[in-house]
Design an enzyme around this catalytic site. Structure first.
Site, mmCIF file in Angstrom:
data_model
loop_
_atom_site.group_PDB
_atom_site.id
_atom_site.type_symbol
_atom_site.label_atom_id
_atom_site.label_comp_id
_atom_site.label_asym_id
_atom_site.label_seq_id
_atom_site.Cartn_x
_atom_site.Cartn_y
_atom_site.Cartn_z
ATOM 1 N N VAL A 123 20.550 -7.032 65.907
ATOM 2 C CA VAL A 123 19.375 -6.199 65.661
ATOM 3 C C VAL A 123 19.345 -5.020 66.626
ATOM 4 O O VAL A 123 18.939 -3.911 66.271
ATOM 5 C CB VAL A 123 18.083 -7.038 65.784
ATOM 6 C CG1 VAL A 123 16.841 -6.188 65.560
ATOM 7 C CG2 VAL A 123 18.113 -8.210 64.802
ATOM 8 N N ARG B 144 18.132 3.741 74.541
ATOM 9 C CA ARG B 144 18.576 5.071 74.953
ATOM 10 C C ARG B 144 17.496 5.714 75.809
ATOM 11 O O ARG B 144 16.347 5.842 75.385
ATOM 12 C CB ARG B 144 18.862 5.934 73.721
ATOM 13 C CG ARG B 144 19.575 7.242 74.042
ATOM 14 C CD ARG B 144 20.052 7.896 72.760
ATOM 15 N NE ARG B 144 20.913 9.027 73.017
ATOM 16 C CZ ARG B 144 21.645 9.625 72.084
ATOM 17 N NH1 ARG B 144 21.601 9.184 70.835
ATOM 18 N NH2 ARG B 144 22.413 10.653 72.374
ATOM 19 N N ASN C 214 20.122 -1.852 68.736
ATOM 20 C CA ASN C 214 20.882 -0.642 68.389
ATOM 21 C C ASN C 214 21.761 -0.134 69.530
ATOM 22 O O ASN C 214 21.442 -0.361 70.689
ATOM 23 C CB ASN C 214 19.897 0.449 67.957
ATOM 24 C CG ASN C 214 19.284 0.145 66.615
ATOM 25 O OD1 ASN C 214 19.986 -0.237 65.687
ATOM 26 N ND2 ASN C 214 17.975 0.293 66.511
ATOM 27 N N ARG D 124 25.127 9.582 73.689
ATOM 28 C CA ARG D 124 25.409 8.431 72.831
ATOM 29 C C ARG D 124 26.598 7.634 73.360
ATOM 30 O O ARG D 124 26.613 6.407 73.291
ATOM 31 C CB ARG D 124 25.670 8.885 71.391
ATOM 32 C CG ARG D 124 25.743 7.719 70.404
ATOM 33 C CD ARG D 124 25.673 8.195 68.965
ATOM 34 N NE ARG D 124 25.706 7.094 68.017
ATOM 35 C CZ ARG D 124 24.653 6.384 67.634
ATOM 36 N NH1 ARG D 124 23.476 6.659 68.154
ATOM 37 N NH2 ARG D 124 24.766 5.410 66.750
ATOM 38 N N ASP E 269 16.214 -0.783 56.679
ATOM 39 C CA ASP E 269 16.414 0.436 55.892
ATOM 40 C C ASP E 269 16.232 0.139 54.400
ATOM 41 O O ASP E 269 15.657 0.940 53.662
ATOM 42 C CB ASP E 269 17.803 1.001 56.165
ATOM 43 C CG ASP E 269 18.081 1.133 57.652
ATOM 44 O OD1 ASP E 269 17.312 1.818 58.328
ATOM 45 O OD2 ASP E 269 19.048 0.515 58.133
ATOM 46 N N ARG F 175 12.538 -0.279 53.797
ATOM 47 C CA ARG F 175 11.889 1.033 53.817
ATOM 48 C C ARG F 175 12.129 1.790 52.517
ATOM 49 O O ARG F 175 11.239 2.494 52.022
ATOM 50 C CB ARG F 175 12.403 1.849 55.009
ATOM 51 C CG ARG F 175 11.867 1.378 56.356
ATOM 52 C CD ARG F 175 12.631 2.010 57.515
ATOM 53 N NE ARG F 175 11.960 1.731 58.790
ATOM 54 C CZ ARG F 175 12.513 1.936 59.988
ATOM 55 N NH1 ARG F 175 13.749 2.426 60.061
ATOM 56 N NH2 ARG F 175 11.846 1.658 61.088
ATOM 57 N N HIS G 64 23.242 2.174 60.640
ATOM 58 C CA HIS G 64 21.805 2.206 60.923
ATOM 59 C C HIS G 64 21.542 3.374 61.875
ATOM 60 O O HIS G 64 21.403 3.214 63.079
ATOM 61 C CB HIS G 64 21.338 0.888 61.532
ATOM 62 C CG HIS G 64 19.864 0.880 61.845
ATOM 63 N ND1 HIS G 64 18.905 0.994 60.859
ATOM 64 C CD2 HIS G 64 19.189 0.811 63.017
ATOM 65 C CE1 HIS G 64 17.707 0.980 61.422
ATOM 66 N NE2 HIS G 64 17.860 0.867 62.727
ATOM 67 N N GLY H 94 10.923 -9.211 74.511
ATOM 68 C CA GLY H 94 10.638 -7.895 73.948
ATOM 69 C C GLY H 94 9.698 -7.934 72.754
ATOM 70 O O GLY H 94 9.324 -8.998 72.248
#
Length: 321
Positions: A133, A96, A135, A102, A163, A166, A191, A18
């Site tokens: 890592v 997703r 999600n 969800r 986060d 950022r 996250h 990936g």
């Protein structure tokens, strides 16, 4: 001891074909995790239909002629991938898809992380460090830890360093100061868009209107913004944050870092949840910063994350041991 005499450490990366892994693997092979004097062996784990692509990644890694890289294994077998591994980056996860609820996303990832948690439990080095890592990272780490009963849950973290980074970036842009100048930055919780970037303790006077009206939503929604602008999710920045997290976990920190670690009931967070806290790393272990006095504003934001993670935990309860 000379470098040649050092024994290589084995590091496993899942989702190895990936985009995140494509950035991550080169940083690991260059020595950015364990250090420039520690040789590494890489294990690349992929689903069967992506093994060919992972083999191509391995070819490129070999062509890069990293002095520290001692070997590469490409496999679709978790038992092989995690055999004797000292550090694992669990990057691969079910994304997703359009129209996916969800709960369905949690179910799909639960199937992945129960298998990987068990394989880590049965095969990895007893002092393995595992960073999730992929999600939803916090709950995926919670599932993996619960699937590894012979290991300490503290050996499983979720990535919230992105986060944290950022938040530092937004502070730097706002003040025109380098990111390294800011201390005591933290991001609490999950996250997800619920996360709470906290500047209460930072060594900088912050404009509160900018902080609550712009900075908090900017950090929480940065991933979605990048997808809209770039057309793809964050990859290189996520890989860089993963390297930062694992490096600091191994080597220690002086200032605060955000790490999603297993809660010990600190600050009203349910014991056992994988939750983002202000932490420091000492002697190879993350320690939650204690003794902070929280305002009602902080408590409300933290509680929203607790409730979200409780809901996720409930959704995967049937998958847990």
């Amino acid at each position: 001891m000379t470098q040649a005499a050092n024994q290589p450490v084995k590091i496993t990366v899942t989702g190895a074909a990936g985009n995140i892994a494509y950035s991550l693997l080169w940083r690991i092979a260059a020595g950015d995790v364990y250090g420039k004097d520690t040789p590494v062996e890489l294990a690349l784990l992929e689903i069967p239909q992506a093994v060919g692509a992972a083999e191509g990644v391995a070819m490129e890694l070999a062509d890069s002629a990293f002095p520290l890289l001692r070997g590469i294994t490409v496999t679709d077998d978790p038992d092989v991938a995690f055999k004797d591994t000292k550090a694992a980056f669990l990057v691969g996860a079910r994304p997703r898809s359009k129209g996916m609820e969800r709960a369905d996303l949690l179910e799909a990832n639960g199937a992945i992380f129960t298998v990987q948690g068990k394989a880590i439990n049965d095969n990895a080095a007893r002092d393995v460090r595992v960073l999730v890592v992929g999600n939803p990272a916090n709950t995926n780490a919670f599932i993996a830890a619960n699937s590894a009963p012979d290991l300490d849950p503290s050996q499983f973290n979720a990535l919230m360093r992105l986060d944290h980074n950022r938040t530092l970036s937004q502070l730097s842009l706002k003040t025109s100061r380098p990111t390294a100048e800011f201390t005591k930055v933290a991001v609490w919780g999950n996250h997800s868009a619920t996360q709470f970037p906290d500047l209460t303790y930072v060594n900088e006077e912050v404009d509160q209107d900018w902080y609550t009206g712009e900075m908090i939503p900017k950090v929480a929604n940065r991933g979605a913004e990048i997808i809209e602008v770039r057309g793809h999710s964050s990859a290189a920045s996520a890989a860089s944050a993963a390297v930062d997290h694992m490096h600091d976990w191994i080597h220690g920190t002086e200032d605060w870092r955000t790490a999603a670690v297993v809660s010990d009931d600190s600050y009203g967070v349910d014991e056992g949840l994988i939750f983002g806290f202000p932490t420091v790393a000492k002697n190879g272990t993350w320690e939650i910063v204690q003794g902070l006095e929280l305002s009602d504003f902080q408590k409300e934001r933290i509680q929203a994350n607790v409730e979200e993670l409780r809901s996720e935990r409930e959704a995967v309860q049937h998958l847990l041991k």
